[in-house]
Design a protein around this motif. Structure first.
Motif, PDB file in Angstrom:
ATOM      1  N   THR A  16       0.845  -1.195   0.000  1.00  0.00           N
ATOM      2  CA  THR A  16       0.000   0.000   0.000  1.00  0.00           C
ATOM      3  C   THR A  16       0.877   1.241   0.000  1.00  0.00           C
ATOM      4  OG1 THR A  16      -0.090   0.171   2.404  1.00  0.00           O
ATOM      5  CG2 THR A  16      -1.817  -1.121   1.356  1.00  0.00           C
ATOM      6  N   SER A  17       0.258   2.356  -0.358  1.00  0.00           N
ATOM      7  CA  SER A  17       0.941   3.638  -0.286  1.00  0.00           C
ATOM      8  C   SER A  17       0.015   4.623   0.408  1.00  0.00           C
ATOM      9  CB  SER A  17       1.276   4.124  -1.696  1.00  0.00           C
ATOM     10  OG  SER A  17       1.786   5.441  -1.645  1.00  0.00           O
ATOM     11  N   ILE A  18       0.500   5.215   1.475  1.00  0.00           N
ATOM     12  CA  ILE A  18      -0.250   6.235   2.200  1.00  0.00           C
ATOM     13  C   ILE A  18       0.594   7.503   2.168  1.00  0.00           C
ATOM     14  CG2 ILE A  18      -1.293   6.917   4.388  1.00  0.00           C
ATOM     15  CD1 ILE A  18      -1.521   3.912   5.066  1.00  0.00           C
ATOM     16  N   GLU A  19       0.111   8.497   1.430  1.00  0.00           N
ATOM     17  CA  GLU A  19       0.880   9.724   1.267  1.00  0.00           C
ATOM     18  C   GLU A  19       0.744  10.633   2.493  1.00  0.00           C
ATOM     19  OE1 GLU A  19       0.139  11.491  -2.558  1.00  0.00           O
ATOM     20  OE2 GLU A  19       0.538   9.610  -3.600  1.00  0.00           O
ATOM     21  N   LYS A  20       1.370  11.788   2.437  1.00  0.00           N
ATOM     22  CA  LYS A  20       1.408  12.724   3.563  1.00  0.00           C
ATOM     23  C   LYS A  20       0.025  13.291   3.881  1.00  0.00           C
ATOM     24  CE  LYS A  20       6.126  14.229   2.733  1.00  0.00           C
ATOM     25  NZ  LYS A  20       6.986  15.355   2.417  1.00  0.00           N
ATOM     26  N   ARG A  21      -0.150  13.619   5.139  1.00  0.00           N
ATOM     27  CA  ARG A  21      -1.328  14.331   5.643  1.00  0.00           C
ATOM     28  C   ARG A  21      -2.640  13.596   5.406  1.00  0.00           C
ATOM     29  NH1 ARG A  21       1.823  17.943   3.057  1.00  0.00           N
ATOM     30  NH2 ARG A  21       0.331  18.115   1.356  1.00  0.00           N
ATOM     31  N   VAL A  22      -2.607  12.264   5.475  1.00  0.00           N
ATOM     32  CA  VAL A  22      -3.861  11.506   5.513  1.00  0.00           C
ATOM     33  C   VAL A  22      -4.331  11.593   6.956  1.00  0.00           C
ATOM     34  CG1 VAL A  22      -4.912   9.226   5.333  1.00  0.00           C
ATOM     35  CG2 VAL A  22      -3.282  10.000   3.595  1.00  0.00           C
TER      36      VAL A  22
END
Length: 169
Positions: A16-22
């Motif tokens: 998975t990829s979780i980018e900034k400011r989630v």
């Protein structure tokens, strides 16, 4: 920081990829905890808000675009190969409002699950309301407000969303 603070909210099943400011905002006074299940090869783009006390499932090879808001107090299931553009709002909840003698804030909520099946494309700024199912292969045009189920392979648009045509026409 939120990735560590809210690690217990996530169940990650593959890459998975979780980018900034989630931003994750569980409703701590709710009876059930917020859960986010990310299947293989999913992506949460930057500046997304996920809030509530329900379960969000994001299927394989699917992504949620930047600046989107997911309000889940029951269940939101997003299938495989789903493209969710930027600034989309998906909510499985409405506030009660019928009693004119009681503040709407104090009247509680109603929830109904939202299902977005496989191979769906939600355009920029789409709004999905509680209880809606968007069937496989559907396309929802930018800025549409979906208040009713969308048939398989339908292209819908407008406020409220209406069928424009089908993909095989």
């Amino acid at each position: 920081m939120n990735r560590i603070k809210y690690a217990s909210v996530f169940k990650i099943e593959g890459k998975t990829s979780i980018e900034k400011r989630v931003n994750i905002r569980p409703f701590f006074n709710a009876k059930t905890p917020l859960k986010v299940i990310l299947k293989n090869n999913t992506n949460l783009k930057h500046d997304i808000l996920i809030q509530g006390s329900g379960t969000l499932v994001l299927g394989e090879n699917s992504y949620i675009g930047s600046y989107s808001v997911i309000g889940v107090n029951s269940r939101i299931e997003i299938g495989k190969d789903v493209m969710i553009a930027n600034a989309v709002s998906i909510r499985d909840t409405d506030h009660n409002f019928k009693d004119l003698n009681v503040s709407m804030l104090k009247q509680g909520i109603q929830t109904e699950p939202v299902y977005i099946k496989d191979n769906v494309w939600l355009g920029h700024g789409v709004v999905i309301t509680k209880g809606v199912t968007i069937h496989s292969g559907a396309i929802v045009a930018a800025n549409a407000v979906v208040t009713k189920d969308v048939p398989e392979n339908a292209i819908v648009g407008g406020v409220p969303a209406k069928i424009i045509k089908y993909r095989n026409e």
